[in-house]
Write an enzyme that holds these catalytic residues in place. Structure first.
Site, PDB file in Angstrom:
ATOM      1  CE  LYS A  87     -13.968 -28.283   5.254  1.00 29.37           C
ATOM      2  NZ  LYS A  87     -13.574 -27.626   6.513  1.00 29.37           N
ATOM      3  CE  LYS A 124     -13.420 -28.964  13.183  1.00 25.92           C
ATOM      4  NZ  LYS A 124     -12.648 -28.199  12.166  1.00 25.92           N
TER       5      LYS A 124
END
Length: 328
Positions: A151, A247
């Site tokens: 991230k 997703k």
């Protein structure tokens, strides 16, 4: 027998004191579970509301309750696609309907989807965004994992990438900027990714402000995440992205996700199957899409202090198909 629907919210503490991305830090995974009961069979689906799209546990609950009568009147998965908009609410219901169909028919969800028996897959393991020093420490602890997801948050990402790579020299790296880059740091961060051999960059620029991706050379595979919701978006992404992150919480369920994977392949995209931070119940339906994905990022349960039971079986980064008791 009349079908009944229940919804409940659950909270799961995250491991290591929390999880940070460019938009903030979380200490708990807040999930919503849909339970359908029909003829003695009980089925479940889980979703994670996404604040980025204005979703909350309350708004998702209201969406589901608004169609409760239809759901209890035996609506099927295909009718659901038009009865509810794409998003977390429809995902929980769609996954519960898949589970109900599997348990009612005696067939696995994979069989219903026309897939061969599910096989284990290798999932990414995510490193929270921190200082380069803390990320280097985290990378060293996770260096045994074959696929790491890093991230990022914008300025200084070049140092973060280098720090992770130096302490995880053998892992394949994918990075996720969560829309945090801009023209001030894009070039240096891209160069750092290229130098570190990064395999894929997720959503470097904000959705709606990513036109420059069509104008530049892309030495590293660029993957759409926030710029992609459903299969209707795919055609418009072709000139800016090389891969797409599917997703279930964005797509509105595994029904649409399977369609997205098929269309993405036809358009020449690489495919990543991703997740929000949820439990094994949220990951289990995504294993259908994961079978042929180029990148699998379904490590939500690994980021929790304690997963639900029964959960998915993990051996390191190897994720095994769900048991029928869990889902599908």
């Amino acid at each position: 027998m009349t079908r009944s629907l229940d919804i409940r919210t659950e909270s799961f503490e995250m491991a290591g004191g929390g999880f940070a991305i460019s938009r903030g830090r979380r200490t708990h995974a807040e999930v919503l579970v849909v339970t359908l009961r029909d003829g003695g069979i009980t089925a479940h689906g889980e979703c994670v509301p996404y604040a980025r799209y204005g979703e909350s546990l309350e708004s998702v609950s209201e969406q589901i309750l608004a169609v409760k009568a239809q759901l209890e009147d035996s609506i099927d998965r295909m009718a659901l696609q038009s009865a509810m908009p794409a998003g977390a609410a429809r995902n929980a219901v769609d996954c519960a309907l898949w589970d109900l169909e599997a348990k009612s028919s005696g067939k696995s969800a994979a069989e219903i989807a026309g897939l061969p028996p599910l096989k284990p897959v290798t999932t990414a393991y995510t490193l929270s965004v921190e200082t380069p020093e803390k990320m280097a420490e985290a990378a060293a602890k996770a260096a045994h994992r074959p696929l790491l997801k890093v991230k990022l948050k914008g300025i200084g990402d070049d140092e973060r990438i280098a720090a992770v790579r130096s302490n995880a020299p053998d892992s394949t790296l994918i990075v996720d900027a969560n829309e945090a880059w801009d023209e001030s740091c894009f070039e240096v961060n891209m160069a750092a990714c290229q130098a570190a051999g990064v395999a894929l960059i997720e959503q470097p620029l904000p959705a709606g402000k990513d036109d420059m991706l069509a104008e530049i050379e892309r030495p590293v595979t660029i993957c759409a995440d926030e710029s992609l919701h459903t299969s209707k978006d795919l055609e418009g992404l072709r000139n800016r992205y090389d891969a797409v992150n599917i997703k279930l919480d964005k797509a509105g369920g595994v029904t649409e996700a399977l369609l997205m994977e098929e269309k993405a392949r036809a358009l020449g995209f690489k495919v990543m199957i991703g997740c929000m931070v949820g439990t094994s119940l949220a990951m289990a339906p995504a294993t259908l899409v994961a079978q042929t994905a180029d990148f699998v990022d379904l490590d939500g349960p690994l980021l929790l202090a304690k997963d639900r039971e029964p959960g998915l079986r993990f051996e390191g980064s190897t994720m095994y198909p769900p048991s029928a008791e869990l889902w599908g």
